[in-house]
Scaffold this active site. Structure first.
Site, mmCIF file in Angstrom:
data_model
loop_
_atom_site.group_PDB
_atom_site.id
_atom_site.type_symbol
_atom_site.label_atom_id
_atom_site.label_comp_id
_atom_site.label_asym_id
_atom_site.label_seq_id
_atom_site.Cartn_x
_atom_site.Cartn_y
_atom_site.Cartn_z
ATOM 1 C CD GLU A 254 59.727 -3.323 37.962
ATOM 2 O OE1 GLU A 254 58.798 -4.136 37.750
ATOM 3 O OE2 GLU A 254 59.524 -2.141 38.278
ATOM 4 C CE1 TYR B 222 55.739 -3.662 34.167
ATOM 5 C CE2 TYR B 222 57.005 -5.312 35.368
ATOM 6 C CZ TYR B 222 56.359 -4.097 35.325
ATOM 7 O OH TYR B 222 56.351 -3.295 36.438
ATOM 8 C CG ASP C 216 51.550 -3.202 35.833
ATOM 9 O OD1 ASP C 216 50.794 -2.352 35.296
ATOM 10 O OD2 ASP C 216 51.868 -3.157 37.039
ATOM 11 C CB CYS D 74 42.224 2.689 38.312
ATOM 12 S SG CYS D 74 41.140 2.222 36.933
#
Length: 294
Positions: free
Chosen positions: A35, A118, A136, A191
C-alpha cells in the site's frame, strides 16, 4: 450484499489480477508495504521492488533494525522517496508500540507514521478481512459513475465518498473486504478514467452514467504532474548518485547531474530539509551509519 457489490465481486472472482500481496497467506506486513508503494505508482513498477523488500525485510523488526538510508536505497526509482522514510518510521513504530505486529484497530493504524485514512482502511480490509470503505481514485470513479451518474468523481476524496462506498458494501466483514478489492480492481482495469471498457463491465446494465449517455469530460479532473525538467527529476538524479555509492560522496559528484546550478542547489536543499540526504563534512550521503573508511 448490494447488487453492485455482488456483480463486481463475481466479476473479480474470475478476472482479478494475480498479484502477490493478494495471496491469502501473505500477512499484514507485506500488504502494508504494497500500500505504501502503490501510492501514485503503477503495479508493474512496484512488483519487483515489493518482492525485494519482502524478501529482505519479511517482518517490521527486520526493516526497523536497518538505517533509514537503506530503505531509501532499496526504494530505487519508485519515486516520492519520502515514502521509504515513512515506511521505515512505520516499521519502527510497529516494533515499539505493537510488538512488531500490524495492529487490527483503525485508531491504532491511523496513529502510525505515514499511514493515512486510505492506507489504514486498505490494510485492515485486505490483510484482516474487515469491513471498511476503502476509497482510492479508482473506487471513487466506479461509485461516481455507477451510482451518481457522474463521469468523474472530482479531485479529492470527501466524507461523502466514504459514506457512498460504505453503503455499497455487504454487511459481513469478509464479503465487504472482497467487495472493496473488487471495486478497486474494476476501476483499475475496466472503469478507467479516459478509456473505460464499458462493454466488458459487469455493471454496464446498471451504471447510471452509462444509461445517461453522458460523454467523458474534456480533460482529467486532476492536472497531470509534469516530471521532465522539474525539481522532482533533479532530486531523483541526486538520490540516484547517493544510492549507488557505498558511502558519502563529494559535492562535485552531485554537481554533474544537472546543468542548472540554481535548480540543482534548490533540489539538494529540499532533500536535506526532508532528511533524505545528510551532510557528512564536505560530503553528502544517505541517512544512517557512515562506513568506517569514510
Amino acid at each position: 450484499m448490494s447488487e453492485l457489490a455482488s456483480l463486481t465481486t463475481a466479476w473479480y472472482d474470475v478476472n482479478a489480477r494475480d498479484l502477490p500481496w493478494r495471496a491469502p497467506e501473505i500477512g499484514a506486513w507485506p500488504v502494508l508495504i504494497s500500500e505504501f508503494m502503490l501510492q501514485q505508482t503503477p503495479v508493474v513498477r512496484v512488483l519487483p521492488v515489493w518482492r525485494e523488500w519482502v524478501a529482505r525485510w519479511p517482518a517490521p523488526a527486520d526493516l526497523a533494525a536497518e538505517d533509514s538510508g537503506e530503505a531509501i536505497r532499496a526504494w530505487g526509482r519508485l519515486g516520492y522517496p519520502r515514502r521509504a522514510m515513512r515506511l521505515h518510521a512505520c516499521a519502527t513504530a510497529l516494533v515499539e508500540r505493537h510488538g512488531g505486529e500490524v495492529p487490527r484497530r483503525l485508531d491504532q493504524m491511523l496513529a502510525l507514521p505515514g499511514v493515512g485514512d486510505y492506507t489504514a482502511r486498505a490494510v485492515l480490509a485486505f490483510a484482516y478481512g474487515q469491513r471498511h470503505p476503502v476509497v482510492d481514485t479508482n473506487v471513487r470513479r466506479v461509485a461516481a459513475r455507477a451510482v451518481s451518474g457522474l463521469a468523474d468523481a472530482g479531485a479529492a476524496t470527501t466524507p461523502a465518498d466514504l459514506t457512498l462506498v460504505e453503503s455499497l458494501l455487504p454487511r459481513a466483514d469478509a464479503a465487504a473486504a472482497r467487495a472493496s478489492a473488487a471495486f478497486m480492481e474494476l476501476g483499475a482495469v475496466l472503469c478507467t478514467a479516459r478509456t473505460p471498457r464499458c462493454e466488458a463491465c459487469p455493471l454496464r446494465e446498471r451504471c447510471a452514467w452509462r444509461r445517461s449517455g453522458a460523454a467523458l469530460p474534456a480533460g482529467p479532473s486532476r492536472k497531470p504532474q509534469r516530471y521532465a525538467g522539474t525539481d522532482r527529476q533533479v532530486r531523483g538524479l541526486l538520490l540516484a548518485v547517493l544510492r549507488q555509492a557505498t558511502g558519502p560522496v563529494p559535492k562535485p559528484a552531485l554537481d554533474v547531474v544537472w546543468p542548472d546550478q540554481v535548480q540543482r542547489e534548490r533540489a539538494l536543499d529540499s532533500l536535506l530539509a526532508d532528511g533524505l540526504v545528510v551532510p557528512r563534512g564536505e560530503r553528502f550521503g544517505l541517512p544512517g551509519r557512515v562506513p568506517a573508511d569514510f
